[in-house]
Design a protein around this motif. Structure first.
Motif, PDB file in Angstrom:
ATOM      1  N   UNK A 125       0.702  -1.131   0.148  1.00  0.00           N
ATOM      2  CA  UNK A 125       0.048   0.062   0.047  1.00  0.00           C
ATOM      3  C   UNK A 125       0.892   1.247   0.084  1.00  0.00           C
ATOM      4  N   UNK A 126       0.219   2.389  -0.478  1.00  0.00           N
ATOM      5  CA  UNK A 126       0.925   3.544  -0.417  1.00  0.00           C
ATOM      6  C   UNK A 126       1.564   3.997   1.012  1.00  0.00           C
ATOM      7  N   UNK A 127       2.615   4.665   1.065  1.00  0.00           N
ATOM      8  CA  UNK A 127       3.057   5.053   2.479  1.00  0.00           C
ATOM      9  C   UNK A 127       2.898   6.596   2.570  1.00  0.00           C
ATOM     10  N   UNK A 128       3.709   7.095   3.571  1.00  0.00           N
ATOM     11  CA  UNK A 128       3.857   8.434   3.728  1.00  0.00           C
ATOM     12  C   UNK A 128       4.330   9.224   2.463  1.00  0.00           C
ATOM     13  N   UNK A 129       3.707  10.226   2.313  1.00  0.00           N
ATOM     14  CA  UNK A 129       4.544  10.880   0.858  1.00  0.00           C
ATOM     15  C   UNK A 129       5.759  11.419   0.870  1.00  0.00           C
ATOM     16  N   UNK A 130       6.634  11.128  -0.006  1.00  0.00           N
ATOM     17  CA  UNK A 130       8.025  11.432  -0.009  1.00  0.00           C
ATOM     18  C   UNK A 130       8.258  12.657  -1.207  1.00  0.00           C
ATOM     19  N   UNK A 131       8.758  13.708  -0.668  1.00  0.00           N
ATOM     20  CA  UNK A 131       9.264  14.780  -1.614  1.00  0.00           C
ATOM     21  C   UNK A 131      10.687  14.898  -2.241  1.00  0.00           C
ATOM     22  N   UNK A 132      11.049  14.996  -3.327  1.00  0.00           N
ATOM     23  CA  UNK A 132      12.311  15.108  -3.816  1.00  0.00           C
ATOM     24  C   UNK A 132      12.824  16.427  -4.383  1.00  0.00           C
ATOM     25  N   UNK A 133      12.818  17.620  -3.661  1.00  0.00           N
ATOM     26  CA  UNK A 133      13.464  18.720  -4.210  1.00  0.00           C
ATOM     27  C   UNK A 133      14.712  18.795  -4.108  1.00  0.00           C
ATOM     28  N   UNK A 134      15.633  19.659  -4.908  1.00  0.00           N
ATOM     29  CA  UNK A 134      17.011  19.939  -4.781  1.00  0.00           C
ATOM     30  C   UNK A 134      17.119  20.714  -3.438  1.00  0.00           C
ATOM     31  N   UNK A 135      18.252  20.528  -3.010  1.00  0.00           N
ATOM     32  CA  UNK A 135      18.589  21.357  -1.757  1.00  0.00           C
ATOM     33  C   UNK A 135      18.305  22.849  -2.036  1.00  0.00           C
ATOM     34  N   UNK A 136      19.133  23.516  -2.996  1.00  0.00           N
ATOM     35  CA  UNK A 136      18.815  24.826  -3.357  1.00  0.00           C
ATOM     36  C   UNK A 136      17.317  25.244  -3.653  1.00  0.00           C
ATOM     37  N   UNK A 137      16.397  24.401  -4.156  1.00  0.00           N
ATOM     38  CA  UNK A 137      15.262  24.621  -4.264  1.00  0.00           C
ATOM     39  C   UNK A 137      14.429  24.762  -3.218  1.00  0.00           C
ATOM     40  N   UNK A 138      14.651  23.543  -2.388  1.00  0.00           N
ATOM     41  CA  UNK A 138      13.897  23.713  -0.969  1.00  0.00           C
ATOM     42  C   UNK A 138      14.245  24.829  -0.086  1.00  0.00           C
ATOM     43  N   UNK A 139      15.473  25.057  -0.090  1.00  0.00           N
ATOM     44  CA  UNK A 139      16.144  26.127   0.864  1.00  0.00           C
ATOM     45  C   UNK A 139      15.494  27.641   0.522  1.00  0.00           C
ATOM     46  N   UNK A 140      15.484  27.990  -0.950  1.00  0.00           N
ATOM     47  CA  UNK A 140      15.172  29.070  -1.419  1.00  0.00           C
ATOM     48  C   UNK A 140      13.332  29.172  -1.084  1.00  0.00           C
ATOM     49  N   UNK A 141      12.475  28.188  -1.208  1.00  0.00           N
ATOM     50  CA  UNK A 141      11.164  28.225  -0.943  1.00  0.00           C
ATOM     51  C   UNK A 141      11.048  28.668   0.657  1.00  0.00           C
ATOM     52  N   UNK A 142      11.977  27.726   1.633  1.00  0.00           N
ATOM     53  CA  UNK A 142      11.870  28.227   3.035  1.00  0.00           C
ATOM     54  C   UNK A 142      12.389  29.540   3.529  1.00  0.00           C
TER      55      UNK A 142
END
Length: 492
Positions: A125-142
């Motif tokens: 069954x599907x589990x908890x969702x996982x996200x795969x942003x690059x570190x620069x992309x995630x850091x910029x959003x945060x």
């Protein structure tokens, strides 16, 4: 330098000299705009009238690499628990990531995890969702969301020269800041948080102030990465969007990770321990990849369009500083993120542990300023200890990693090896193992009677064979289903 050595600067205080209602202080200063620093600033914005982040680097407007985050050029993992916390601290952030092209993975068939030579079950069954942003992309959003907070400001291109304290040095009262091209000034603060990473200078600052530095634990790993961005042929990996292959018996201690990320690109990271390091030349890079990757994955890598040069990074040792054990510590100072504990990055724990530390900080400041450091360090030590146990235990299972191998570690590693073997055909074991390594569940869940029964049953079955990476010798994998008694009693 003490508070009396220079003119104090900082945000204006309320006319009464007391914090606003609901706040425990006037001003908090965070040293470092790392993920740990940004998350610390987010939770401190609820407890202090003003929060200032001091960062040495010039901060980019867009999602690009920066000097202060050399690991940002390589595979970065946002574990499921880390994604949950980011969603709590920044409502709407995860949806924004997905809207920006970040893949979100739920179905087991989208993951290929090979641990100890065992491909974990891709059914279930599907589990908890996982996200795969690059570190620069995630850091910029945060970073953009933190900058949008009305009481947070970021000073980039500023060096931190040291701390300011009271004359008797029992309290930190600010940070000595040196802007590029400017004169040193002291930024007054009720609280200073060191989020400057593994090279953080708090141990040296404590020694200079007459305090004992924290005891350190170190596990030498000598890991080196080589990474590049690729554009894979459409559909080359079918449903698989995230591939992790670690060291296994009978092969040099090497591994790889291949993640789909935003922008219709993939990032490939090759890694090796103790001299078995990936080369950075074109031909050697592909030869190394072939020695680790299964044939269909290597074919996709070989036929991919390179989008960047090959870049390397070397990590000498995992390091933990035991601030929670100190008997004396100045008020007004905390440490968070890699400045407290930096793990072998191969396990992708850093950002999630920083998020867990941020929640510990949020809960600690809710209790007020008195005894804040003791409460926070003890609270933060709990998630750090779990991640440290998982990472160092896995490292010590690699023969190339030197260090003490106490009996409990050897026993746990033997059990985990058998669990991974059984998980090759058991979706319940796979799901529970991934919940633990994703920091959603405590490691003790792997020792529950229902789980140990499945491990035992799975290792009693006759093995079959499946193709090994690179087309080498076949690897034994169990085939038969779990006994009927176990199937009727799945783990809740």
């Amino acid at each position: 330098m003490t508070a009396n050595d220079a003119t104090m600067t900082g945000p204006p205080t309320a006319a009464s000299g007391k914090p606003e209602t609901g706040k425990i202080g006037e001003h908090a200063v965070v040293l470092g705009a790392s993920m740990a620093g940004l998350l610390a600033a987010r939770v401190l914005a609820d407890a202090y009238r003003q929060v200032t982040i001091i960062e040495r680097d010039p901060l980019p407007e867009s999602a690009v690499d920066r000097r202060g985050v050399p690991q940002g050029r390589h595979v970065h993992g946002l574990l499921p628990r880390g994604a949950q916390i980011l969603g709590e601290l920044f409502p709407g952030l995860l949806a924004d990531l997905v809207a920006g092209g970040v893949p979100v993975l739920r179905a087991p068939r989208e993951f290929r995890f090979v641990f100890g030579g065992h491909l974990l079950c891709q059914d279930g069954e599907p589990g908890e969702p996982s996200y795969t942003p690059s570190r620069p992309f995630l850091e910029a959003h945060v970073r953009r969301r933190v900058q949008a907070l009305r009481n947070v400001s970021i000073w980039d291109r500023c060096e931190v020269a040291g701390l300011a304290t009271t004359p008797d040095r029992d309290r930190v009262t600010g940070a000595r800041v040196l802007p590029v091209g400017g004169a040193e000034e002291i930024l007054a603060a009720d609280l200073v948080v060191d989020a400057t990473g593994r090279g953080g200078r708090t141990p040296a600052w404590l020694t200079a102030l007459g305090y004992a530095p924290p005891a350190e634990e170190r596990v030498p790993v000598d890991v080196k990465y080589a990474s590049r961005y690729l554009r894979l042929p459409a559909g080359a990996l079918g449903d698989e969007k995230l591939v992790i292959i670690d060291a296994e018996p009978g092969r040099p201690p090497t591994g790889m990770a291949l993640f789909e990320q935003e922008g219709d690109r993939w990032i490939l990271t090759l890694a090796g321990y103790a001299g078995h390091h990936p080369p950075t030349g074109e031909d050697g890079f592909l030869v190394f990849a072939r020695s680790v990757a299964p044939p269909h994955i290597f074919a996709a890598i070989r036929d991919a369009e390179p989008l960047s040069e090959i870049r390397a990074y070397r990590f000498p040792a995992s390091l933990r500083r035991r601030y929670e054990r100190l008997r004396a510590f100045p008020a007004g100072l905390l440490v968070i993120g890699d400045a407290m504990c930096s793990f072998n990055p191969i396990y992708g724990q850093g950002m999630t542990v920083a998020a867990l530390q941020a929640t510990a900080l949020r809960d600690s400041v809710a209790g007020g300023e008195p005894d804040l450091a003791r409460r926070f360090f003890r609270a933060a030590a709990k998630p750090v200890s779990i991640a440290w146990q998982l990472a160092t235990g896995a490292d010590l299972a690699v023969p190339a990693v030197t260090g003490p191998h106490p009996v409990p570690v050897r026993l746990i590693n033997a059990y985990i090896s058998r669990l991974q073997a059984a998980a090759a055909h058991d979706p319940v074991l796979t799901g529970q193992f991934l919940r633990v390594t994703g920091l959603l569940d405590p490691p003790a869940r792997l020792l529950r009677p229902a789980i140990t029964a499945r491990v035992l049953a799975g290792n009693l079955r006759r093995p079959r064979t499946c193709p090994a990476p690179g087309g080498g010798p076949a690897v034994p994998v169990s085939t038969r289903g779990a006994p009927e008694s176990v199937q009727r009693n799945p783990v809740p």
